[in-house]
Design an enzyme around this catalytic site. Structure first.
Site, PDB file in Angstrom:
ATOM      1  N   GLY A   1       5.014   1.216   4.794  1.00 49.19           N
ATOM      2  CA  GLY A   1       6.359   1.779   4.680  1.00 49.19           C
ATOM      3  C   GLY A   1       7.354   0.904   3.925  1.00 49.19           C
ATOM      4  O   GLY A   1       8.050   1.394   3.023  1.00 49.19           O
TER       5      GLY A   1
ATOM      6  N   HIS B   1      -9.452   1.234   5.308  1.00 49.45           N
ATOM      7  CA  HIS B   1      -8.096   1.321   5.845  1.00 49.45           C
ATOM      8  C   HIS B   1      -8.110   2.260   7.063  1.00 49.45           C
ATOM      9  O   HIS B   1      -8.855   3.239   7.091  1.00 49.45           O
ATOM     10  CB  HIS B   1      -7.115   1.833   4.785  1.00 49.45           C
ATOM     11  CG  HIS B   1      -5.702   1.832   5.287  1.00 49.45           C
ATOM     12  ND1 HIS B   1      -5.188   2.865   6.019  1.00 49.45           N
ATOM     13  CD2 HIS B   1      -4.721   0.898   5.209  1.00 49.45           C
ATOM     14  CE1 HIS B   1      -3.938   2.570   6.361  1.00 49.45           C
ATOM     15  NE2 HIS B   1      -3.635   1.379   5.877  1.00 49.45           N
TER      16      HIS B   1
ATOM     17  N   GLU C   1      -5.317  -4.873  10.905  1.00 48.24           N
ATOM     18  CA  GLU C   1      -4.266  -3.866  11.035  1.00 48.24           C
ATOM     19  C   GLU C   1      -4.506  -3.045  12.294  1.00 48.24           C
ATOM     20  O   GLU C   1      -5.256  -2.059  12.267  1.00 48.24           O
ATOM     21  CB  GLU C   1      -4.281  -2.924   9.826  1.00 48.24           C
ATOM     22  CG  GLU C   1      -3.986  -3.618   8.508  1.00 48.24           C
ATOM     23  CD  GLU C   1      -3.451  -2.633   7.509  1.00 48.24           C
ATOM     24  OE1 GLU C   1      -2.300  -2.796   7.096  1.00 48.24           O
ATOM     25  OE2 GLU C   1      -4.169  -1.685   7.151  1.00 48.24           O
TER      26      GLU C   1
ATOM     27  N   GLU D   1      -6.374   4.677   7.982  1.00 48.92           N
ATOM     28  CA  GLU D   1      -6.274   6.124   7.730  1.00 48.92           C
ATOM     29  C   GLU D   1      -7.574   6.685   7.163  1.00 48.92           C
ATOM     30  O   GLU D   1      -7.922   7.840   7.414  1.00 48.92           O
ATOM     31  CB  GLU D   1      -5.078   6.393   6.806  1.00 48.92           C
ATOM     32  CG  GLU D   1      -3.766   6.233   7.575  1.00 48.92           C
ATOM     33  CD  GLU D   1      -2.671   5.510   6.826  1.00 48.92           C
ATOM     34  OE1 GLU D   1      -2.651   5.559   5.587  1.00 48.92           O
ATOM     35  OE2 GLU D   1      -1.825   4.870   7.493  1.00 48.92           O
TER      36      GLU D   1
ATOM     37  N   ASN E   1       0.865  -1.184   0.000  1.00 48.18           N
ATOM     38  CA  ASN E   1       0.000   0.000   0.000  1.00 48.18           C
ATOM     39  C   ASN E   1       0.898   1.228   0.000  1.00 48.18           C
ATOM     40  O   ASN E   1       1.517   1.553   1.012  1.00 48.18           O
ATOM     41  CB  ASN E   1      -0.893  -0.049   1.253  1.00 48.18           C
ATOM     42  CG  ASN E   1      -1.691   1.225   1.443  1.00 48.18           C
ATOM     43  OD1 ASN E   1      -1.798   2.047   0.529  1.00 48.18           O
ATOM     44  ND2 ASN E   1      -2.255   1.388   2.633  1.00 48.18           N
TER      45      ASN E   1
ATOM     46  N   GLY F   1       2.620   2.214  10.751  1.00 50.45           N
ATOM     47  CA  GLY F   1       3.562   3.306  10.543  1.00 50.45           C
ATOM     48  C   GLY F   1       4.316   3.711  11.795  1.00 50.45           C
ATOM     49  O   GLY F   1       4.953   4.757  11.827  1.00 50.45           O
TER      50      GLY F   1
ATOM     51  N   SER G   1       3.514  -2.136  10.439  1.00 46.16           N
ATOM     52  CA  SER G   1       4.971  -2.208  10.625  1.00 46.16           C
ATOM     53  C   SER G   1       5.562  -3.564  10.274  1.00 46.16           C
ATOM     54  O   SER G   1       6.537  -4.019  10.888  1.00 46.16           O
ATOM     55  CB  SER G   1       5.356  -1.803  12.063  1.00 46.16           C
ATOM     56  OG  SER G   1       4.984  -0.455  12.304  1.00 46.16           O
TER      57      SER G   1
ATOM     58  N   LYS H   1       0.134   4.312  -0.287  1.00 40.97           N
ATOM     59  CA  LYS H   1      -0.468   5.504   0.338  1.00 40.97           C
ATOM     60  C   LYS H   1      -0.226   6.732  -0.547  1.00 40.97           C
ATOM     61  O   LYS H   1      -0.227   6.616  -1.769  1.00 40.97           O
ATOM     62  CB  LYS H   1       0.049   5.668   1.773  1.00 40.97           C
ATOM     63  CG  LYS H   1      -0.120   4.370   2.582  1.00 40.97           C
ATOM     64  CD  LYS H   1       0.151   4.537   4.050  1.00 40.97           C
ATOM     65  CE  LYS H   1      -0.045   3.176   4.729  1.00 40.97           C
ATOM     66  NZ  LYS H   1       0.091   3.246   6.195  1.00 40.97           N
TER      67      LYS H   1
HETATM   68  P1  PGA Z   1       2.924   0.201   7.664  1.00 45.39           P
HETATM   69  O1  PGA Z   1       1.450   0.427   7.040  1.00 45.39           O
HETATM   70  O2  PGA Z   1       3.446  -1.083   7.089  1.00 45.39           O
HETATM   71  O3  PGA Z   1       3.702   1.408   7.230  1.00 45.39           O
HETATM   72  O4  PGA Z   1       2.752   0.121   9.148  1.00 45.39           O
HETATM   73  C1  PGA Z   1       0.568  -0.653   6.921  1.00 45.39           C
HETATM   74  C2  PGA Z   1      -0.722  -0.180   6.323  1.00 45.39           C
HETATM   75  O5  PGA Z   1      -1.160   0.928   6.605  1.00 45.39           O
HETATM   76  O6  PGA Z   1      -1.352  -0.906   5.528  1.00 45.39           O
END
Ligand code: PGA
Length: 256
Positions: A238, A100, A171, A102, A13, A177, A216, A15
């Site tokens: 990330g 998601h 998640e 966010e 992803n 993140g 993460s 983003k």
């Molecule tokens: P992250 O994001 O691997 O940066 O923690 C995961 C996600 O939001 O799908």
């Protein structure tokens, strides 16, 4: 660990990151890694880059599924800035993230909004990846299971038939993140609860639905997740922006 009927899905992803040039480079690297891997692979680029990334993936021989990061809960109309599920499908997507963290916590999507997007995704022929997860406050209050099952129920209510495609992503919000991933034990517990809930209404779907872990995840900790039961892949933020890291994750094979 994933079963033979549940091929692991390694999903990136991106983003709101990367130039068009970056997106093409990342797509080519993902396609090369996917060609050498037994895992399924998907990428979720920013909406303006979808068609270009689709072209890069096709030029590289396919093998990577294109997905949208979100879709609107309405099919069309006066919704400035929103993207319709049907538009994602026409742009070459086969999957879309629904709910998601966010979208829920930065943009304020409620369970009903997420459910609307999931319903529009199914109508457009897309496979929704329903994202669920608790905040740190909810976890500390002992509400993890209640929260993720409530979010799951809202999505399951939109399924029109046993044939509708669905993937689930667990998640935890506090792990996204932050560099602070859940432990495989924590993920296993959440995944088992989610699969058991699906089984209450459809045992066959429960046996085949892929439940991804996200938060993460990186090349160093991914093995711990993929070795535990009920974890069928990863949704990666990330680390998916680093082509070498993402390629390492796409190429993961279980030990032994
Ligand atoms: P992250 O994001 O691997 O940066 O923690 C995961 C996600 O939001 O799908």
């Amino acid at each position: 660990m994933s079963t033979p009927t549940r091929t692991p899905l390694i999903a990136g992803n991106w983003k709101m990151n990367g130039s068009l040039g970056d997106a093409r480079t990342w797509a080519e690297a993902a396609a090369a890694a996917a060609a050498a891997s037994a895992n399924d692979v998907a990428v979720f680029p920013p909406a303006p880059w979808l068609m270009a990334v689709g072209g890069s993936l096709a030029d590289a021989g396919g093998g990577v599924t294109l997905g949208g990061q979100a879709c609107a809960w309405e099919a069309a109309g006066a919704f400035t800035g929103a993207v319709a599920a049907s538009m994602l499908a026409e742009a070459g997507c086969r999957m879309v993230l629904c709910g998601h963290s966010e979208r829920r916590h930065v943009f304020g999507e409620r369970d009903a909004d997420v459910a609307g997007g999931l319903a529009r995704a199914l109508e457009a022929g897309l496979e929704p990846i329903l994202c669920v997860g608790e905040t740190l406050e909810e976890r500390e209050a002992g509400q993890t299971e209640a929260v993720i099952l409530r979010q799951l129920d809202a999505g399951l209510a939109c399924l029109r038939s046993a044939e509708d495609p669905l993937t689930i992503a667990y998640e935890p919000v506090w792990a996204i993140g932050t560099g602070k991933a859940a432990t495989p034990v924590e993920a296993a517990a959440a995944h088992a609860s989610l699969r058991a809930r699906v089984a209450e209404t459809d045992a066959e779907r429960a046996a085949r639905v892929r439940i991804l872990y996200g938060g993460s995840a990186n090349p160093d900790n991914m093995g711990g997740f993929l070795e535990v039961s009920d974890v069928d892949g990863l949704l990666i933020g990330g680390a998916s922006l680093d082509p070498a890291k993402f390629a390492a994750m796409v190429g993961y094979t279980p030990a032994g």
